[in-house]
Design an enzyme around this catalytic site. Structure first.
Site, PDB file in Angstrom:
ATOM      1  N   LYS A   1       0.798  -1.190  -0.057  1.00 57.79           N
ATOM      2  CA  LYS A   1       0.076  -0.131   0.060  1.00 57.79           C
ATOM      3  C   LYS A   1       0.776   1.257   0.085  1.00 57.79           C
ATOM      4  CE  LYS A   1      -4.311  -1.702   1.106  1.00 57.79           C
ATOM      5  NZ  LYS A   1      -5.473  -1.946   2.113  1.00 57.79           N
TER       6      LYS A   1
ATOM      7  N   ARG B   1      -4.096 -10.117   4.225  1.00 57.54           N
ATOM      8  CA  ARG B   1      -4.478  -9.952   2.819  1.00 57.54           C
ATOM      9  C   ARG B   1      -3.241  -9.522   2.024  1.00 57.54           C
ATOM     10  NH1 ARG B   1      -6.324  -6.700  -0.598  1.00 57.54           N
ATOM     11  NH2 ARG B   1      -8.089  -7.351  -1.880  1.00 57.54           N
TER      12      ARG B   1
HETATM   13  N1  HH2 Z   1      -7.721  -3.619   0.471  1.00 57.73           N
HETATM   14  C1  HH2 Z   1      -7.923  -3.596  -0.821  1.00 57.73           C
HETATM   15  C2  HH2 Z   1      -8.889  -4.156  -1.367  1.00 57.73           C
HETATM   16  N2  HH2 Z   1      -9.701  -4.921  -0.570  1.00 57.73           N
HETATM   17  N3  HH2 Z   1     -10.231  -5.742   1.683  1.00 57.73           N
HETATM   18  C3  HH2 Z   1      -9.869  -5.897   2.985  1.00 57.73           C
HETATM   19  N4  HH2 Z   1     -10.761  -6.378   3.925  1.00 57.73           N
HETATM   20  N5  HH2 Z   1      -9.039  -5.186   3.550  1.00 57.73           N
HETATM   21  C4  HH2 Z   1      -8.107  -4.216   2.583  1.00 57.73           C
HETATM   22  O1  HH2 Z   1      -7.217  -3.580   3.217  1.00 57.73           O
HETATM   23  C5  HH2 Z   1      -8.317  -4.337   1.284  1.00 57.73           C
HETATM   24  C6  HH2 Z   1      -9.530  -5.120   0.936  1.00 57.73           C
HETATM   25  C7  HH2 Z   1      -7.143  -2.815  -1.657  1.00 57.73           C
HETATM   26  O2  HH2 Z   1      -6.047  -3.444  -2.383  1.00 57.73           O
HETATM   27  P1  HH2 Z   1      -5.943  -4.211  -3.741  1.00 57.73           P
HETATM   28  O3  HH2 Z   1      -7.035  -5.292  -3.850  1.00 57.73           O
HETATM   29  O4  HH2 Z   1      -4.710  -4.661  -3.807  1.00 57.73           O
HETATM   30  O5  HH2 Z   1      -6.269  -3.134  -4.726  1.00 57.73           O
HETATM   31  P2  HH2 Z   1      -7.421  -2.735  -5.759  1.00 57.73           P
HETATM   32  O6  HH2 Z   1      -8.385  -2.174  -4.471  1.00 57.73           O
HETATM   33  O7  HH2 Z   1      -6.879  -1.508  -6.366  1.00 57.73           O
HETATM   34  O8  HH2 Z   1      -7.776  -3.892  -6.435  1.00 57.73           O
END
Ligand code: HH2
Length: 257
Positions: free
Chosen positions: A201, A236
């Site tokens: 992040k 995660r």
């Molecule tokens: N962060 C993201 C997405 N979903 N769900 C939970 N429970 N906690 C988190 O911190 C979280 C999440 C963001 O990360 P990522 O999926 O890598 O990116 P994007 O939302 O751009 O797909």
């Protein structure tokens, strides 16, 4: 929990696993590397991201979930219609970054289908959440939000042990807010099992100077270990293998494995 973003625009890996074959192959790698759950998402929630229409989200995630029979699947969605089809296709875990606020019927659905779920804190919505987020006391506000959302889920019939809570690192938070929440994990863990998503992040880029998300693996592993020590139950992550290796060493040193 290994992350599988079937999106063209996710912040850390957008486009990498957008094609069906690549997505399924990557999910198998995540499971082999030690992920107990693969979290499939078809809508980016990165700061500034625009919402994805339901048909588009379904078209991204459902074939992949169907192709992953055998693995334990989580669906990362705020939409009831997507959760329903995902569970029909084999998902057993609902990861809702709006904590059932976007679609309130999600709570009853999770109860009826006996799914596990994660309820996350987010201030505002992805499009605008990083525009000057403010709190009087970030830890107390996130804590009371999570406690309240857990009660909503329990009232709808979701057993408490099926609910993980997540302070939502980076979701409407400055660097100082993220650090305050991470330092408060032992306090937040008193609410119930915690899920943490720190992987690659932005705040890790701020701390290290690593501008490219894929260059934040070492920083992510360090943060994941800190979360584990703070009482996190689920991590995660994009980089399952380095995280699993670090946890194996940590647990051996602690004498728990
Ligand atoms: N962060 C993201 C997405 N979903 N769900 C939970 N429970 N906690 C988190 O911190 C979280 C999440 C963001 O990360 P990522 O999926 O890598 O990116 P994007 O939302 O751009 O797909």
């Amino acid at each position: 929990m290994g992350i599988l973003n079937v999106t063209p625009d996710s912040f850390a890996d957008g486009g990498e696993w957008f094609a069906y074959d690549e997505a399924v192959a990557h999910a198998r790698v995540l499971a082999r590397e030690g992920a107990d759950i693969v979290d499939v998402g078809g809508e980016s929630t990165r700061p500034g991201a625009a919402p994805v229409p339901v048909e588009e989200e379904l078209g991204r995630v459902i074939p992949v979930i169907e192709g992953l029979n055998g693995a334990r699947i989580s669906i990362d969605t705020m939409k009831l219609a997507v959760a329903q089809e995902a569970v029909d296709a084999g998902a057993t875990y609902i990861n809702d970054v709006t904590a059932f606020r976007h679609d309130p019927e999600m709570a009853g659905f999770v109860a009826d289908r006996r799914c596990d779920c994660c309820l996350m804190h987010m201030l505002g919505e992805p499009r605008t959440m990083q525009d000057d987020p403010r709190y009087d006391d970030v830890v107390a506000e996130v804590e009371s939000f999570l406690a309240e959302r857990a009660e909503v889920a329990v009232a709808a019939g979701v057993p408490r042990e099926r609910i993980a809570l997540d302070p939502g690192i980076g979701f409407g938070k400055t660097l100082a807010h993220n650090l305050a929440l991470l330092r408060a994990l032992p306090r937040l863990a008193r609410l119930g099992p915690l899920m943490l998503g720190v992987s690659r992040k932005r705040f890790l880029g701020t701390l290290t100077g690593e501008e490219i998300a894929a260059d934040r693996v070492a920083a992510s592993v360090a943060a994941a270990l800190y979360c584990y020590r703070g009482g996190a139950h689920l991590l995660r992550v994009h980089d399952v293998r380095p995280t699993a290796d670090a946890l194996a060493v940590e647990r051996a040193l602690e004498g728990v494995a």
